[in-house]
Enzyme design. Structure first.
Site, mmCIF file in Angstrom:
data_model
loop_
_atom_site.group_PDB
_atom_site.id
_atom_site.type_symbol
_atom_site.label_atom_id
_atom_site.label_comp_id
_atom_site.label_asym_id
_atom_site.label_seq_id
_atom_site.Cartn_x
_atom_site.Cartn_y
_atom_site.Cartn_z
ATOM 1 C CB THR A 185 44.365 49.824 37.509
ATOM 2 O OG1 THR A 185 43.773 48.528 38.401
ATOM 3 C CG2 THR A 185 45.778 49.269 37.316
ATOM 4 N N GLY A 214 48.255 49.733 41.334
ATOM 5 C CA GLY A 214 47.158 48.603 41.042
ATOM 6 C C GLY A 214 46.736 47.846 42.288
ATOM 7 C CB SER A 215 47.927 45.267 44.501
ATOM 8 O OG SER A 215 47.655 44.369 43.428
ATOM 9 C CD GLU A 271 36.882 43.213 39.662
ATOM 10 O OE1 GLU A 271 37.446 44.269 40.293
ATOM 11 O OE2 GLU A 271 35.897 43.298 39.081
#
Length: 395
Positions: free
Chosen positions: A134, A139-140, A374
């Site tokens: 990250t 992030g995602s 996660e």
């Protein structure tokens, strides 16, 4: 002992060895973790004694083969143990998670040199490993990372920073993703993974980030400013495979987080059903009121379902097959169940559940970590849907 105990033992895939280690960890959790967890957590201090116990029990080594100093156990047993630990204190399972992800990646994708240099310490737990993905702007969307790695002779020069790195303050080895080809299309082909040692020139550990829950295990920020990493530390020795390596590692991370969710949910349920049989209103224990019974029934049913999903994902991982669908389903459902059960347990306890006198408020603060760690629940749904469309492709 909960009704779920026998199910965990049956699903542990290592026979008596798996059953024995689950039982041993359960006793340790009951005797040492549960009595001390709140004190450690509220002080936000690293649990030196509990960590040493985990080293002594070989919990960091469970899923690694004996040739690398591991115990050679299955991910089914690993998941059962992570649930037991999280039933006592979820933070402890996070200390193991990053070692297992990094160690598994090095074991399966690394060069002989990388395995020989780094696996012994990671497998034993003497070296704390960190998983660094990250960033402030990624992030995602992992493919959106901006940290770069440029080849310069026998080194790669890394520049950028990482955020939300678990165990950042104690790390000895950091597995970090960086772009070796920022112009690559599709973007994931330009991403590589590097093994970074703590004393690497140009690499610094920044601030520790204050969190709602998940105390004891610190979460921090890392900086790479012309950090020179030997080319020999490019995971696998080839550029462009970091994203693929990450996805494989995240399957393990999601099994770990799913098991943590089940453990927190189980702890909340255990506390709620015990309290409901002691607390009286209107002349009878509140467990005799239908409203409370409905809550308990839903909690127990969802916990059982979450556990079975988690074990299914662990069994699939043990076969070596692709497990993103099963791990995604398990992580999605178990994390949502943890959040729901911790809140329902607080409602059953009433006002006392909102205070620091009981562990209920800790479960309530810890549960959101599973919702975002996660990969968020929303990302899990996307992963699940895309895999389903592959499996059920028209025609």
């Amino acid at each position: 002992m909960s009704v779920a105990t026998d199910i965990r033992e049956i699903l542990a895939g290592d026979g008596e060895a798996g059953i024995d280690i689950v039982r041993s960890v359960r006793r340790w959790v009951d005797d040492k973790v549960i009595p001390t967890a709140d004190e450690y957590e509220h002080a936000n201090t690293f649990p030196v004694a509990l960590h040493q116990d985990m080293l002594d029990m070989g919990l960091f080594a469970m899923v690694f083969p004996e040739e690398h100093g591991g115990l050679g156990l299955t991910f089914q047993t690993y998941a059962a143990v992570m649930e037991e630990i999280s039933r006592g204190w979820m933070s402890l399972a996070g200390m193991i998670n990053t070692n297992v992800i990094d160690g598994w990646a090095i074991q399966n994708f690394g060069t002989d040199y990388q395995r020989e240099r780094y696996l012994p310490g990671i497998v034993s737990g003497e070296t704390q490993a960190c998983f660094c993905v990250t960033e402030p702007n990624a992030g995602s969307d992992v493919q959106g990372i901006r940290t770069t790695a440029t080849r310069d002779g026998d080194d790669y020069v890394l520049n950028g920073n990482k955020l939300f790195v678990t165990n950042a303050d104690r790390g000895g080895v950091y597995l970090a993703l960086a772009k070796t080809d920022p112009l690559a299309e599709p973007r994931h082909r330009g991403i590589s993974a590097f093994i970074v040692e703590r004393d690497t020139p140009g690499f610094t550990i920044g601030r520790m980030i204050a969190k709602l829950g998940y105390k004891g295990a610190q979460t921090g920020e890392l900086f790479f400013a012309d950090a020179r990493v030997p080319a020999a530390n490019l995971l696998g020795g080839k550029e462009g495979f970091g994203f693929k390596q990450l996805i494989a590692g995240l399957e393990i991370g999601r099994i770990n987080v799913a098991a943590r969710g089940v453990g927190v949910a189980q702890a909340a349920f255990d506390a709620a059903i015990a309290y409901a049989q002691k607390r009286e209103t209107m002349g009878q224990p509140i467990a005799q009121h239908q409203a409370i019974q409905l809550k308990l029934a839903e909690m127990a049913t969802k916990i059982r379902a979450a556990r079975l999903l988690t074990m299914e994902a662990a069994r699939k991982k043990d076969t070596g097959a692709r497990t993103d669908l099963e791990a995604g389903m398990a992580k999605l459902f178990a994390s949502e169940v943890a959040a729901e059960c911790s809140l329902e347990a607080m409602r059953i306890h009433g006002g006392i559940g909102y205070t620091e006198e009981l562990s209920i408020e800790r479960y309530y603060r810890d549960a959101p970590l599973m919702l975002v760690g996660e990969g968020t629940s929303e990302i899990q749904k996307i992963v699940i849907a895309r895999r389903l469309l592959e499996l059920y492709a028209a025609g």
